[in-house]
Design a protein around this motif. Structure first.
Motif, short mmCIF file in Angstrom:
data_model
loop_
_atom_site.label_atom_id
_atom_site.label_comp_id
_atom_site.label_asym_id
_atom_site.label_seq_id
_atom_site.Cartn_x
_atom_site.Cartn_y
_atom_site.Cartn_z
N PHE A 54 37.16 39.70 42.36
CA PHE A 54 38.53 39.58 42.85
C PHE A 54 39.20 38.30 42.36
N ASP A 55 38.38 37.28 42.03
CA ASP A 55 38.97 36.02 41.52
C ASP A 55 39.74 36.25 40.23
N LYS A 56 39.32 37.25 39.45
CA LYS A 56 39.97 37.47 38.16
C LYS A 56 40.98 38.63 38.19
N CYS A 57 40.92 39.41 39.21
CA CYS A 57 41.75 40.61 39.28
C CYS A 57 43.24 40.25 39.22
N THR A 58 43.99 40.96 38.38
CA THR A 58 45.44 40.71 38.27
C THR A 58 46.26 41.71 39.08
N LYS A 59 45.59 42.53 39.89
CA LYS A 59 46.26 43.54 40.74
C LYS A 59 47.07 44.53 39.91
N PHE B 96 42.32 45.85 45.27
CA PHE B 96 41.83 47.21 45.44
C PHE B 96 40.34 47.18 45.72
N ASN B 97 39.99 47.64 46.92
CA ASN B 97 38.63 47.50 47.42
C ASN B 97 37.92 48.85 47.36
N PRO B 98 36.82 48.97 46.63
CA PRO B 98 36.18 50.29 46.53
C PRO B 98 35.46 50.67 47.83
N ILE C 44 35.51 44.16 36.47
CA ILE C 44 34.74 45.23 37.13
C ILE C 44 33.47 45.42 36.33
N ILE C 45 32.34 45.38 37.02
CA ILE C 45 31.05 45.61 36.36
C ILE C 45 30.33 46.74 37.08
N MET C 46 29.56 47.51 36.33
CA MET C 46 28.79 48.60 36.92
C MET C 46 27.32 48.16 36.99
N VAL C 47 26.79 48.16 38.20
CA VAL C 47 25.46 47.59 38.43
C VAL C 47 24.56 48.63 39.11
#
Ligand code: SF4
Ligand code: SF4
Lengths: 365, 415
Positions: A268-273, A294-296, A317-320
């Protein structure tokens, strides 16, 4: 000679592992028959394994000592699923986090059908102790068996012939020689192409790749599965119509979140909305937050990775892998809240996950 | 060109006044007037004869302002039936129809209309199934859906077409039923012949037919529901069982509807399910559906005049099947002769569908009459009163001999 019936279940991920599951199921049937037993296998038809990631099932029934008599299988034929299984084989360890077969069936524990003292065989690179952190406790004991190996992931058309079938067959011979002997496995594999390579893989698994751990009642994570209440025809709305969802409501009966083997984690620190993740998610998983993020809602996320693909900001966004997270069975972490409550902690956590990510937004892979 | 000048004054009268009026028209005209009186909301059209006549009249009624309804021209029959299904789901009273292979093109949509439980009313202008090409009547088009939850009724006059259309909406939309109704009209003999019939006033229709109300199943933003879910083995038995109950309820609801119809309109059809004609003391009873009733009745009268104890039973409602009435009226006869304007190849005795069902119903009868079957009138071929007399003579001969020599007779087939 008396006949004993053994039932095996193979739980796999729809599309990615359908060829694998079918080849394994058929392999067990062939091997069993080569040992002079009767056997059959079937899919749980309603699972719809053509859906991406859906946990689906194959079953194998072996009648030991039946010879060529097929009649003994009559009682086990033409079924949707067996009542119990002696052996449950899980081809993707993230499936340990639950199986949703039908909307109103809820999230079923992976060992729902396993008999007391049955075998739960999992293909995984983790050890049994680690896997127990994802498996619900139950009232009866069982044996957790790990076959060391990579998750075997194919696609709709192709089958990665990567030795998983052979390794699982070797493992069955090791831990359930009553069901399938190493000799039967070898005979089957020798009937295929590249017989030496295949037999070696099975023997390698038999000798060195299997870890078994007895699991006592109560061991595992707390989760109580409630079997569904299926309404009578007088209780149903006419024509089977069902009350719909109100705006902003999610279906409490069907989350579908067990379809994923990896999940999005948001920085969220990098999210530009920019809204793209929210817009593109095919399952409307993202809840807008009051401050525009935007919260999954992870219980509903199918793990498709589209959000990470469309997010334009690098490393946002990373897929883990699901097994990095000890949640599930309906209770998922709330990433946005974690971030709000402790930004520094969240940043560190995110950075620890970044090297493990399989998809990373706006980064060349 | 609008509704003919001849009719316009009469239509004004029934829409505004309290009296019925007499007009001349085809069976499909009569049905179109019923749709006007029932104040349908949505209809969907695709041309095929003989059903097409009803759409021509409906379009004129709309153009002239006698009926306010959405008239949607579909790309083909499947669309046609899908359109009314969806309209019905949002609370519109709908009408649709087709004939022969057109009806069958829509079969997937036809099935979901009944399984989704929408009370659509349809005209099946009975027509032979292609191939070979034929415009004339056979009943196999309608009979194709006899097992999937459609109520099926056959009419034999324009008046009955009009009245049955009103009754059909009342029965279909009853909360105890909520199933579609297919009204069968013999191609040409009823759809394209002109007869005198009466149009009742709309004021009375409003007393007879309450507004269409889907209740909590109405698709609307204020009533959010999901219909037609994928449920597989967990729910399907129960949903089919609901249909079974609805179809059984329909027997009672049909009786109520005809009773109220007689009260309000003064036209009493007696037994709603079957029309018995001189059957009380009859040794030989002929059975049929649709317009074949007309020549058979003439034959009955002529044979009665000669002292032969013959009678006729016309089946109106084929679904739900009037088992009790069939047993009641037929089990006293020596010989039952079923005239099928249809075929069921390879059926238990290689006869027609009606014959096969009647045999099945009579299995429960204390006295089982001898039964013979005439397959006839296919592809629109005539069955005249002389043909009916010939058939009666075969049946009377069977009665005298006390045994059936040939179960199924292809009447008039050239060898
Ligand atoms: S991975 Fe992303 S896009 Fe796919 S379902 Fe989950 S949240 Fe939605
Ligand atoms: S796509 Fe990326 S940047 Fe855009 S709103 Fe979603 S997380 Fe934020």
């Amino acid at each position: 000679m008396s006949v004993s019936i053994y039932t095996l279940e193979i739980i796999y991920r729809g599309i990615h592992q359908r060829h694998l599951a079918r080849n394994l199921a058929r392999g067990i049937v062939y091997a069993a028959r080569m040992e002079g037993n009767a056997a059959l296998s079937y899919q749980r038809y309603g699972d719809d394994p053509e859906r991406d990631g859906v946990p689906a099932k194959y079953f194998v029934v072996i009648a030991k000592g039946a010879g060529s008599s097929e009649d003994v299988l009559d009682a086990e034929a033409a079924r949707v699923e067996p009542d119990f299984v002696d052996v449950s084989i899980v081809l993707d360890d993230t499936i340990l986090k639950g199986v949703e077969s039908w909307a109103w069936q809820g999230i079923q524990p992976v060992h729902l059908k396993l008999r007391p003292n049955g075998l739960l065989i999992v293909v995984s690179k983790k050890n049994p102790e680690e896997l127990l952190r994802f498996i619900p406790a139950r009232d009866s004991p069982y044996k957790l068996v790990v076959v060391q190996g990579e998750r075997s992931i194919g696609d709709f058309w192709t089958f990665p012939d990567d030795g998983t079938v052979e390794r699982v067959l070797g493992a069955i011979a090791k831990v359930a020689p009553d069901v399938l002997s190493l000799d039967g496995v070898k005979r089957f594999l020798q009937s295929l192409d590249k017989p030496d390579v295949r037999v070696n893989r099975a023997v390698e698994a038999y000798q060195a790749l299997v870890r078994l751990r007895e699991v006592k009642p109560g061991e595992g994570i707390p989760y109580k599965y409630e079997p569904p209440h299926l309404p009578g025809y007088k209780d149903m709305m006419i024509g089977g119509a069902i009350p719909g969802l109100k705006p902003n409501q999610r279906n409490p009966l069907f989350t579908g979140g067990t379809a994923k083997h990896y999940r999005p984690v948001i920085n969220f620190d990098k999210c530009t909305k920019c809204t793209l993740c929210w817009e593109y998610c095919p399952d409307s998983v993202f809840d807008p937050t009051p401050d525009g993020y935007f919260n999954p809602a992870l219980a509903y996320c199918k793990g498709c990775g589209i959000c990470a693909e469309v997010c334009p900001v690098p490393d946002t966004i990373i897929m883990v892998d699901e097994l990095e997270f000890e949640d599930g069975y309906g209770k998922f972490i709330d990433e946005y809240r974690m971030w709000k409550e402790n930004r520094e902690g969240y940043r560190k956590w995110f950075e620890s996950l970044l090297p493990k990510a399989q998809i990373i937004s706006a980064r060349k892979r | 060109m609008s509704v003919s000048v001849l009719e316009s004054k009469r239509l004004e009268a029934v829409l505004k006044g309290d009296e019925e009026v007499e007009v001349v028209g085809t069976g499909t005209d009569a049905m179109a007037y019923a749709l006007m009186l029932a104040d349908i909301d949505v209809t969907s059209a695709y041309p095929i004869r003989p059903y097409g006549g009803v759409m021509q009249t409906v379009s004129k009624l709309i153009a002239d302002g006698y009926l306010k309804a959405e008239y949607i021209v579909a790309a083909h029959e499947h669309d046609q039936f899908e359109i009314v299904k969806h309209a019905s789901a949002v609370g519109a009273r709908t009408f649709v129809g087709s004939s022969g292979v057109g009806w069958l093109l829509a079969i997937e949509a036809i099935v979901v209309i009944s399984t989704d439980r929408y009370p659509v009313v349809a005209l099946i202008g009975n027509r032979a199934l292609d191939d070979p090409g034929a415009y004339g009547v056979e009943h196999n088009d309608a009979l194709m859906v006899r097992d999937v939850g459609w109520l099926l009724v056959w009419v034999d006059t324009a008046q009955e077409a009009l009245d049955t259309t009103l009754i059909a909406y009342r029965v279909a939309e009853d909360p105890r039923v909520m199933l579609p109704v297919g009204i069968s009209m013999d191609g040409a003999f009823l759809t394209h012949s002109e007869h005198v019939f009466k149009i009742p006033p709309k004021s009375k229709v409003q007393k007879f037919l309450p507004p269409y109300d889907l209740g909590n199943r109405k698709l609307h933003p204020s009533n959010v529901i999901s219909v037609a879910p994928q449920v597989n083995e967990d729910w399907v038995t129960e949903i089919r069982k609901q249909m079974d109950e609805a179809m059984k309820n329909a027997r009672k609801v049909i009786v109520e509807a005809y009773r109220d119809f007689a009260k309000i309109f003064g036209r009493d059809y007696g037994n709603p399910f079957v029309e018995p004609y001189m059957v009380e003391d009859a040794d030989v009873i002929m059975v049929g559906m649709g317009t074949v009733s007309r020549p058979i009745k003439e034959a009955v009268r002529r044979l009665r005049a000669k002292g032969e104890k013959v009678g006729f039973l016309r089946i109106r409602w084929f679904r739900p099947f009037p088992t009790e009435d069939i047993i009641h009226y037929l089990s006293g006869a020596k010989v039952v002769a079923v005239v099928d304007r249809d075929y069921s190849f390879g059926s238990p005795f290689d006869g027609g569908a009606v014959y096969t069902e009647i045999r099945s119903a009579l299995y429960e009868a204390e006295h089982r009459p001898l039964i013979i079957n005439f397959i006839g009138g296919l592809g629109g071929r005539e069955i005249t009163y002389n043909d009916a007399i010939n058939m009666f003579n075969i049946a009377l001969d069977t009665a005298r001999k006390g045994k059936v020599e040939q179960r199924v007779i292809w009447y008039g087939v050239r060898e």
